[in-house]
Design an enzyme around this catalytic site. Structure first.
Site, PDB file in Angstrom:
ATOM      1  N   CYS A  12       0.816  -1.217   0.000  1.00 23.76           N
ATOM      2  CA  CYS A  12       0.000   0.000   0.000  1.00 23.76           C
ATOM      3  C   CYS A  12       0.848   1.264   0.000  1.00 23.76           C
ATOM      4  CB  CYS A  12      -0.950  -0.004   1.193  1.00 23.76           C
ATOM      5  SG  CYS A  12      -0.185  -0.306   2.791  1.00 23.76           S
ATOM      6  N   HIS A  25      -1.947   6.809   4.019  1.00 26.31           N
ATOM      7  CA  HIS A  25      -0.486   6.836   4.117  1.00 26.31           C
ATOM      8  C   HIS A  25       0.035   8.098   3.436  1.00 26.31           C
ATOM      9  CE1 HIS A  25      -0.639   2.980   5.821  1.00 26.31           C
ATOM     10  NE2 HIS A  25      -0.050   2.251   4.901  1.00 26.31           N
TER      11      HIS A  25
END
Length: 355
Positions: A131, A258
């Site tokens: 990710c 993120h």
């Protein structure tokens, strides 16, 4: 094609599985049967894909019969066991674990960078990148094509949900515990004392009111597995085996999203204006860059967004042909579920065209 392809979600009861069910519901007319698969303890649960109620089946050797595309979201060791079973049954497997990513016979695919790689899958397996890497790749792919990426240094600020449901629950529990602290004062041990047993978390340390400079397991030289994934996966997806990469991955008390601060150096001259033009036109990238008016990427604004966000684009002062920028992506969306769905769409179009 005479029939619609059948698709399975393996790991359907997890956080990413729930997002995949929603994404499949949005394009329900493209697919035939949708099969939900999970561990034996989840078998028999009824989950919704849009308005359709589907009973979860336990993973087993016969459950992949008739499946054309199987999305896997399982721990590495479980994927290592069951992905080859699904592929042997005839399914094209799109696997989110780290187990197959660096296998030279398994393509590592991001639609914005290397969609053609999805066609070359000798093992019947396509890997989904980490990710953190997937939050970077759409921006890097566009800039690399325009200016020729030579090296990058990345500092990531990774959300608790990168550790799954357990990580989210641990963060929320810690936040609840620290809510009653009246002041921190000069004794930094106050937070540690309040959290107590919360040391035993997926993060290896308290995360509320803290950051933890460790994501993943320890590897040789003091690197973590997550830091090495950013390096190795970026090289493979971009087709730049000599790309120089430095990475430091940090867990932060954010639920979803993120973030990464990037220093990138290019072979060719680059300017902020030129980079803006490239990024504004890039697929899968949302240019969010007007800092004078308080507009820049933040994880709180990335949740649920399909595109990754990039902003704070600056010309490096001391480094020629270099840019500094900030990238944010929903680690559960583009970083997992959406990239898998996009890869499946590439396969669907290929199979239907060749039928």
């Amino acid at each position: 094609m005479s029939r619609k392809l059948n698709v399975a979600i393996v790991g359907a009861t997890g956080v990413v599985g729930s997002i995949m069910r929603r994404l499949l519901a949005e394009e329900r007319d493209k697919w035939g049967e949708i099969r939900l698969i999970a561990s034996p303890r989840s078998a028999g649960k009824v989950l919704n894909v849009g308005d359709e109620a589907i009973t979860v089946q336990a993973i087993g050797p016969d459950v992949f019969a008739g499946i054309d595309i199987a999305h896997f979201d399982l721990p590495d060791e479980v994927s290592a066991e069951w992905v080859p079973v699904a592929a042997a049954a005839g399914a094209v497997v799109i696997d989110k674990s780290a187990h197959f990513r660096m296998d030279p016979e398994v393509p590592l695919v991001c639609r914005e960078a290397n969609p053609e790689a999805a066609r070359i899958r000798p093992k019947g397996i396509i890997a989904n990148a980490n990710c953190t890497t997937l939050a970077l790749i759409p921006t890097l792919a566009a800039l690399n094509e325009a200016f020729g990426l030579v090296s990058m240094s990345v500092a990531s600020y990774q959300a608790a949900s990168g550790s799954g449901k357990e990580g989210l629950e641990a963060l929320y529990a810690q936040v609840d515990k620290t809510a009653g602290i009246e002041r921190i004062g000069t004794d930094h041990g106050d937070v540690r004392a309040v959290l107590g047993a919360e040391y035993d978390t997926p993060f290896g340390a308290p995360l509320a009111l803290n950051v933890v400079p460790k994501v993943g397991g320890w590897k040789d030289g003091g690197w973590t597995s997550e830091e090495l994934k950013v390096r190795n996966e970026s090289r493979k997806i971009l087709g730049l085996p000599e790309l120089k990469v430095a990475s430091t991955c940090v867990r932060v008390p954010v639920a979803v999203g993120h973030s990464q601060a990037v220093h990138a150096t290019f072979a060719n001259e680059v300017s902020v204006e030129a980079a803006h033009r490239v990024l504004d036109a890039a697929e899968g990238v949302d240019l969010v860059d007007d800092p004078a008016n308080g507009v820049y990427p933040m994880p709180i604004d990335s949740v649920g967004k399909h595109g990754t966000q990039v902003g704070r684009v600056r010309q490096s002062i001391d480094f020629p042909n270099s840019l500094e920028f900030f990238v944010v992506g929903d680690n559960l969306m583009k970083g997992a579920a959406l990239n898998s769905i996009e890869t499946a769409e590439l396969v669907r179009q290929e199979l239907e065209a060749n039928a």
